[in-house]
Design a protein around this motif. Sequence first.
Motif, PDB file in Angstrom:
ATOM      1  N   ALA A  33       0.866  -1.178   0.000  1.00  0.00           N
ATOM      2  CA  ALA A  33       0.000   0.000   0.000  1.00  0.00           C
ATOM      3  C   ALA A  33       0.900   1.225   0.000  1.00  0.00           C
ATOM      4  O   ALA A  33       1.704   1.411   0.924  1.00  0.00           O
ATOM      5  CB  ALA A  33      -0.903  -0.002   1.232  1.00  0.00           C
ATOM      6  N   TYR A  34       0.789   2.038  -1.059  1.00  0.00           N
ATOM      7  CA  TYR A  34       1.551   3.278  -1.118  1.00  0.00           C
ATOM      8  C   TYR A  34       0.598   4.446  -0.883  1.00  0.00           C
ATOM      9  O   TYR A  34      -0.253   4.737  -1.724  1.00  0.00           O
ATOM     10  CB  TYR A  34       2.269   3.453  -2.454  1.00  0.00           C
ATOM     11  CG  TYR A  34       3.136   4.690  -2.474  1.00  0.00           C
ATOM     12  CD1 TYR A  34       4.362   4.698  -1.801  1.00  0.00           C
ATOM     13  CD2 TYR A  34       2.718   5.863  -3.094  1.00  0.00           C
ATOM     14  CE1 TYR A  34       5.152   5.834  -1.769  1.00  0.00           C
ATOM     15  CE2 TYR A  34       3.502   7.005  -3.062  1.00  0.00           C
ATOM     16  CZ  TYR A  34       4.722   6.982  -2.394  1.00  0.00           C
ATOM     17  OH  TYR A  34       5.499   8.113  -2.346  1.00  0.00           O
ATOM     18  N   ARG A  35       0.720   5.074   0.283  1.00  0.00           N
ATOM     19  CA  ARG A  35      -0.124   6.196   0.673  1.00  0.00           C
ATOM     20  C   ARG A  35      -1.599   5.855   0.482  1.00  0.00           C
ATOM     21  O   ARG A  35      -2.408   6.636  -0.010  1.00  0.00           O
ATOM     22  CB  ARG A  35       0.257   7.455  -0.104  1.00  0.00           C
ATOM     23  CG  ARG A  35       1.695   7.897   0.147  1.00  0.00           C
ATOM     24  CD  ARG A  35       2.031   9.199  -0.521  1.00  0.00           C
ATOM     25  NE  ARG A  35       1.270  10.322   0.058  1.00  0.00           N
ATOM     26  CZ  ARG A  35       1.471  11.609  -0.228  1.00  0.00           C
ATOM     27  NH1 ARG A  35       2.441  11.930  -1.093  1.00  0.00           N
ATOM     28  NH2 ARG A  35       0.741  12.548   0.308  1.00  0.00           N
ATOM     29  N   GLY A  36      -1.956   4.612   0.901  1.00  0.00           N
ATOM     30  CA  GLY A  36      -3.336   4.168   0.870  1.00  0.00           C
ATOM     31  C   GLY A  36      -3.793   3.570  -0.436  1.00  0.00           C
ATOM     32  O   GLY A  36      -4.949   3.150  -0.557  1.00  0.00           O
ATOM     33  N   ARG A  37      -2.920   3.473  -1.437  1.00  0.00           N
ATOM     34  CA  ARG A  37      -3.291   2.928  -2.739  1.00  0.00           C
ATOM     35  C   ARG A  37      -2.499   1.650  -3.000  1.00  0.00           C
ATOM     36  O   ARG A  37      -1.306   1.578  -2.740  1.00  0.00           O
ATOM     37  CB  ARG A  37      -3.029   3.941  -3.850  1.00  0.00           C
ATOM     38  CG  ARG A  37      -4.022   5.101  -3.869  1.00  0.00           C
ATOM     39  CD  ARG A  37      -3.666   6.062  -5.000  1.00  0.00           C
ATOM     40  NE  ARG A  37      -4.788   6.942  -5.348  1.00  0.00           N
ATOM     41  CZ  ARG A  37      -5.033   8.100  -4.744  1.00  0.00           C
ATOM     42  NH1 ARG A  37      -4.255   8.508  -3.752  1.00  0.00           N
ATOM     43  NH2 ARG A  37      -6.065   8.838  -5.142  1.00  0.00           N
ATOM     44  N   LEU A  38      -3.191   0.660  -3.585  1.00  0.00           N
ATOM     45  CA  LEU A  38      -2.526  -0.596  -3.922  1.00  0.00           C
ATOM     46  C   LEU A  38      -1.522  -0.352  -5.048  1.00  0.00           C
ATOM     47  O   LEU A  38      -1.854   0.241  -6.070  1.00  0.00           O
ATOM     48  CB  LEU A  38      -3.563  -1.633  -4.364  1.00  0.00           C
ATOM     49  CG  LEU A  38      -2.997  -2.987  -4.843  1.00  0.00           C
ATOM     50  CD1 LEU A  38      -2.275  -3.702  -3.710  1.00  0.00           C
ATOM     51  CD2 LEU A  38      -4.124  -3.855  -5.416  1.00  0.00           C
ATOM     52  N   ILE A  39      -0.296  -0.839  -4.837  1.00  0.00           N
ATOM     53  CA  ILE A  39       0.743  -0.752  -5.859  1.00  0.00           C
ATOM     54  C   ILE A  39       1.377  -2.126  -6.008  1.00  0.00           C
ATOM     55  O   ILE A  39       1.524  -2.870  -5.028  1.00  0.00           O
ATOM     56  CB  ILE A  39       1.811   0.318  -5.497  1.00  0.00           C
ATOM     57  CG1 ILE A  39       2.806   0.489  -6.646  1.00  0.00           C
ATOM     58  CG2 ILE A  39       2.535  -0.033  -4.207  1.00  0.00           C
ATOM     59  CD1 ILE A  39       3.778   1.650  -6.435  1.00  0.00           C
ATOM     60  N   THR A  40       1.723  -2.481  -7.224  1.00  0.00           N
ATOM     61  CA  THR A  40       2.440  -3.731  -7.478  1.00  0.00           C
ATOM     62  C   THR A  40       3.672  -3.414  -8.307  1.00  0.00           C
ATOM     63  O   THR A  40       3.636  -2.538  -9.184  1.00  0.00           O
ATOM     64  CB  THR A  40       1.546  -4.765  -8.182  1.00  0.00           C
ATOM     65  OG1 THR A  40       2.301  -5.966  -8.413  1.00  0.00           O
ATOM     66  CG2 THR A  40       1.013  -4.242  -9.509  1.00  0.00           C
ATOM     67  N   TYR A  41       4.763  -4.122  -8.049  1.00  0.00           N
ATOM     68  CA  TYR A  41       6.032  -3.741  -8.668  1.00  0.00           C
ATOM     69  C   TYR A  41       7.010  -4.913  -8.657  1.00  0.00           C
ATOM     70  O   TYR A  41       6.860  -5.863  -7.883  1.00  0.00           O
ATOM     71  CB  TYR A  41       6.655  -2.551  -7.928  1.00  0.00           C
ATOM     72  CG  TYR A  41       6.768  -2.752  -6.429  1.00  0.00           C
ATOM     73  CD1 TYR A  41       7.942  -3.204  -5.836  1.00  0.00           C
ATOM     74  CD2 TYR A  41       5.675  -2.490  -5.593  1.00  0.00           C
ATOM     75  CE1 TYR A  41       8.034  -3.393  -4.472  1.00  0.00           C
ATOM     76  CE2 TYR A  41       5.758  -2.676  -4.225  1.00  0.00           C
ATOM     77  CZ  TYR A  41       6.935  -3.130  -3.660  1.00  0.00           C
ATOM     78  OH  TYR A  41       7.014  -3.324  -2.304  1.00  0.00           O
ATOM     79  N   HIS A  42       7.958  -4.820  -9.536  1.00  0.00           N
ATOM     80  CA  HIS A  42       9.078  -5.768  -9.527  1.00  0.00           C
ATOM     81  C   HIS A  42      10.244  -5.136 -10.266  1.00  0.00           C
ATOM     82  O   HIS A  42      10.075  -4.577 -11.348  1.00  0.00           O
ATOM     83  CB  HIS A  42       8.712  -7.096 -10.184  1.00  0.00           C
ATOM     84  CG  HIS A  42       9.585  -8.236  -9.723  1.00  0.00           C
ATOM     85  ND1 HIS A  42      10.934  -8.290  -9.972  1.00  0.00           N
ATOM     86  CD2 HIS A  42       9.296  -9.339  -8.994  1.00  0.00           C
ATOM     87  CE1 HIS A  42      11.439  -9.386  -9.436  1.00  0.00           C
ATOM     88  NE2 HIS A  42      10.464 -10.045  -8.839  1.00  0.00           N
ATOM     89  N   GLY A  43      11.414  -5.221  -9.683  1.00  0.00           N
ATOM     90  CA  GLY A  43      12.620  -4.667 -10.283  1.00  0.00           C
ATOM     91  C   GLY A  43      13.416  -5.714 -11.028  1.00  0.00           C
ATOM     92  O   GLY A  43      13.180  -6.913 -10.900  1.00  0.00           O
TER      93      GLY A  43
END
Length: 340
Positions: A69-79
């Motif tokens: 959760a980034y500032r209350g928003r769902l985020i998905t990521y991969h480097g």
Amino acid sequence: MLPFPHDELSHWLIALMNDGKFHGKQILPASILKATLQPAIGLPNTLGESQGFCELLNPAYGMGRQTAAYRGRLITYHGGDLPGFHSQVSFMPNDKIGVIVFVIGDHSAPLYNVVSYNVYERLLGTEQTPWSQRRLQQRLAGKKAGTEARAKAGADRVPNTKPSHALADYVGDYESPAYGILKIGLKNDTLQFGFHEFQFPMSHFHYDRFDTPNDEQYGRFSVNFRTNPQGDIDNAAISLDEAEVVFSRKPETLDPALLEKFAGVYLTPTKVKFQVLYQPGVGLSLAFPGSPPLKLIPIKGFKFRTPQLANNIYEFVMENGMVKALKERDPSGEYSFSRQ
């Protein structure tokens, strides 16, 4: 250079954000993409406690991508990371916005998160978090601490000591089941450290410890050589990752024809017969009546030991190309077993 144009990667991200559809065509099953967003492994939720940063909460690893959760928003990521090249592909599934960042240079690798978060905040119209200032302060503080630490390197060195052996005695291949081969060489009276892509000269620190130069990126490798009960350099210990790893010197490779000569029946002083067995591809073993065979490990020349006892040395005695006896030495003395 990337193996594909940037716009092709943007097409991939657009498909991810649209349940697997691109230009109206379903190219990826929506159910599979949904499964990749399901958390499978909880990750440490410590940024707030350790650094005071609470924007990113409840990170988890799913099926090939992370979520948080980034500032209350769902985020998905991969480097993706290789030496000198770093990238981050992320998107906010509920907001249908995504960011792709490429970074060249290891020192600037943290920028892919800094840039990603800043772009999201601009697109969402929220107050911007001072990620760049935070990371710069951490970078400068870490660099200062590293400079001060390197100035104190070697404070525990014991002066005026010498290696226990001639430098040539340390040369060889040392092996770890988990980490592979450590190669110790000798060039211009200086030991050489070879471990995968790392190639460094080594300097004597004290006793049987040798160190590589203090590399800014990789730090210093410190190798502590150890001897076996017979006084030979037997293994090398290095601190790697989160534990000490011991590399054992690889045994000598002997001619199978010679090993086959050692096989046969031997007689103890008390007239008990036993066998030395040879098995191609496996080597020699001792077989005493009523006991399972004991593997013999080559040490040097015609000397062997068992995996269980480093104190016990078995040495085959050769005369005119013929095997005459097998000697066993331990701290109590030496016994000779005649060949039958």
